[in-house]
Scaffold this motif. Structure first.
Motif, PDB file in Angstrom:
ATOM      1  N   ASP A   1       0.832  -1.197   0.000  1.00 52.89           N
ATOM      2  CA  ASP A   1       0.000   0.000   0.000  1.00 52.89           C
ATOM      3  C   ASP A   1       0.870   1.251   0.000  1.00 52.89           C
ATOM      4  O   ASP A   1       1.954   1.271   0.611  1.00 52.89           O
ATOM      5  CB  ASP A   1      -0.895  -0.016   1.248  1.00 52.89           C
ATOM      6  N   VAL A   2       0.396   2.281  -0.688  1.00 53.34           N
ATOM      7  CA  VAL A   2       0.994   3.617  -0.593  1.00 53.34           C
ATOM      8  C   VAL A   2      -0.087   4.557  -0.095  1.00 53.34           C
ATOM      9  O   VAL A   2      -1.174   4.631  -0.686  1.00 53.34           O
ATOM     10  CB  VAL A   2       1.556   4.090  -1.945  1.00 53.34           C
ATOM     11  N   SER A   3       0.180   5.239   1.005  1.00 56.10           N
ATOM     12  CA  SER A   3      -0.800   6.120   1.639  1.00 56.10           C
ATOM     13  C   SER A   3      -0.171   7.465   1.943  1.00 56.10           C
ATOM     14  O   SER A   3       1.042   7.568   2.166  1.00 56.10           O
ATOM     15  CB  SER A   3      -1.317   5.511   2.951  1.00 56.10           C
ATOM     16  N   GLY A   4      -1.017   8.488   1.983  1.00 54.13           N
ATOM     17  CA  GLY A   4      -0.527   9.814   2.345  1.00 54.13           C
ATOM     18  C   GLY A   4      -1.643  10.836   2.310  1.00 54.13           C
ATOM     19  O   GLY A   4      -2.811  10.507   2.043  1.00 54.13           O
ATOM     20  N   PRO A   5      -1.325  12.079   2.572  1.00 56.08           N
ATOM     21  CA  PRO A   5      -2.338  13.138   2.542  1.00 56.08           C
ATOM     22  C   PRO A   5      -3.034  13.199   1.186  1.00 56.08           C
ATOM     23  O   PRO A   5      -2.399  13.045   0.137  1.00 56.08           O
ATOM     24  CB  PRO A   5      -1.523  14.409   2.807  1.00 56.08           C
ATOM     25  N   ALA A   6      -4.340  13.428   1.205  1.00 55.66           N
ATOM     26  CA  ALA A   6      -5.102  13.461  -0.045  1.00 55.66           C
ATOM     27  C   ALA A   6      -4.570  14.519  -1.005  1.00 55.66           C
ATOM     28  O   ALA A   6      -4.631  14.346  -2.222  1.00 55.66           O
ATOM     29  CB  ALA A   6      -6.581  13.710   0.258  1.00 55.66           C
ATOM     30  N   ARG A   7      -4.018  15.592  -0.460  1.00 61.41           N
ATOM     31  CA  ARG A   7      -3.538  16.668  -1.334  1.00 61.41           C
ATOM     32  C   ARG A   7      -2.333  16.232  -2.168  1.00 61.41           C
ATOM     33  O   ARG A   7      -2.012  16.872  -3.177  1.00 61.41           O
ATOM     34  CB  ARG A   7      -3.168  17.895  -0.501  1.00 61.41           C
ATOM     35  N   THR A   8      -1.631  15.148  -1.749  1.00 59.54           N
ATOM     36  CA  THR A   8      -0.465  14.685  -2.498  1.00 59.54           C
ATOM     37  C   THR A   8      -0.813  13.570  -3.479  1.00 59.54           C
ATOM     38  O   THR A   8       0.068  13.015  -4.132  1.00 59.54           O
ATOM     39  CB  THR A   8       0.628  14.175  -1.545  1.00 59.54           C
TER      40      THR A   8
END
Length: 425
Positions: free
Chosen positions: A191-198
């Motif tokens: 999985d790759v996750s992070g802030p929606a803005r990125t």
């Protein structure tokens, strides 16, 4: 209702904030049962229904106890995904770092085994309990890429308010399931996750491609290990007059004699040398081979205890173990850690406990999980040669130890306290 508009926005919108607001209104309408002009994507709608049925609170996180350090270490060491972790990391971590995201690998139960990437994002993830050992299944945290991919068995993107739990809306995640290429068994997810803005539209295709690459590596490793087993088993099978098979620790066939080769043999959960009843073949006799088992089909013979073990630690470039038994002789090259373990066991014929071996190898008697995992791997090659409770060479096995001419040259790459003590004499 047609879900195409929302699906299109997720892949092509330039204004992430507007997308998040629209998704939030769709989610609110769906949770309240109100009609909406837009519909969630089917994969999201189905996940929301499952989350509602599981009693997940849509407004706040629900935490489950994380794995203990010992259980986390055990799952990491026994996971087939450990072998392809470098492939996953090299394929995803540079892009994740550049996009201010993190890379996560879970097991088939949705437990986070590894997590790497942008430090500020890791700290953000900590506040949601998205840390090592956490349970990230739909039943616990609702719709999310990891949990939903585990259910859907295909790559999944979950963007902003598509997350069932409101506190996860600032996030976007993309996950792909990882399967055992031999039998399709689910091994976990990446999985790759992070802030929606990125969020970037190429994230999910990248994750999917790297997952397929990792599965390809697992397939190659399987074929390579079978070839190795086939080479060592060939002379043994040539000396057998009846029916016999050589299989790896999971039962995959490397060679046969006197019969048609099956793809796989169903082995006991914890196979041991001696007479065993096997589905399809009835009573058989199991004998250890390096990297697998020799199965003699038919009336069981007397328990095949190996007669002699030669542990050669005399060279500077590696160590080998040679086993002589009823099926003949075969040799196996040892990893540095396995050479240390067998040297200690040869030096202590009475046996050693896991805690004693941890002290011998690491100077830390608490590292028993690591010791047990290494011995479990070693017994795949030397089943019938090694015994446990305590760990030792099996009764009746004649063990010969070939040492270097000078004690100071013993396993020169080793830093194990027991080896260092033996060098000093």
């Amino acid at each position: 209702m047609n879900d195409t508009p929302i699906d299109s926005i997720i892949w092509s919108a330039q204004e992430v904030r507007e997308t998040a607001r629209r998704l939030a209104s769709v989610r609110e309408a769906a949770l309240c049962g109100d009609p909406s002009h837009d519909a969630p994507r089917p994969v999201i709608s189905e996940s929301w229904r499952r989350a509602l049925g599981s009693g997940v609170d849509p407004d706040r996180d629900r935490r489950q106890p994380q794995l203990t350090d010992a259980e986390l270490a055990h799952r990491r060491q026994t996971s087939p995904l450990a072998a392809v972790l470098p492939t996953l990391t090299e394929g995803l971590l540079p892009a994740a770092d550049a996009a201010q995201q993190i890379m996560v690998v879970t097991d088939a139960e949705g437990r986070v085994l590894w997590r790497e990437g942008c430090a500020p994002v890791r700290r953000m993830a900590d506040r949601h309990g998205f840390d090592h050992g956490a349970d990230w299944t739909e039943e616990i945290v609702g719709t999310n890429a990891i949990g939903t991919a585990l259910v859907a068995r295909r790559p999944v993107l979950v963007h902003s308010a598509e997350h069932f739990v409101r506190t996860h809306h600032p996030w976007t995640c993309a996950a792909a399931p990882l399967h055992d290429p031999r039998d399709g068994r689910l091994l976990g997810t990446v999985d790759v996750s992070g802030p929606a803005r990125t969020f970037h539209p190429t994230t999910l295709p990248l994750v999917s491609a790297v997952a397929r690459l990792a599965e390809g590596e697992l397939r190659t490793r399987h074929h390579t290990s079978l070839e190795r087993l086939r080479s060592s088993a060939a002379p043994v099978l040539a000396r057998i007059g009846g029916r016999a098979l050589a299989v790896d620790p999971h039962g995959w066939t490397a060679g046969v004699t006197g019969m048609s080769p099956p793809d796989r043999v169903v082995l006991p959960k914890a196979p041991e040398a001696g007479p065993r009843w096997l589905p399809r073949y009835g009573m058989c006799t199991l004998e250890p081979l390096p990297g697998g088992w020799l199965i003699r089909v038919g009336r069981p013979e007397p328990a095949p205890a190996p007669g002699r073990v030669l542990l050669d630690v005399s060279g500077r470039d590696g160590a080998t173990v040679t086993v002589t038994g009823p099926a003949g002789s075969w040799s196996h090259e040892l990893t540095p850690r396995h050479a240390e373990l067998l040297f200690v066991l040869a030096a202590h014929p009475e046996g050693r406990s896991a805690a004693e071996l941890a002290q011998d190898l690491f100077g830390d008697g608490g590292r028993t999980v690591t010791v047990r995992a290494e011995l479990s791997r070693l017994r795949r090659h030397l089943a019938g040669v090694l015994a446990h409770r305590p760990y030792r060479f099996a009764d009746g096995v004649d063990v010969a130890l070939l040492l270097p001419p000078r004690p100071c040259d013993l396993l020169p790459q080793s830093s194990a306290p027991a080896v260092a003590a033996a060098r000093r004499g």
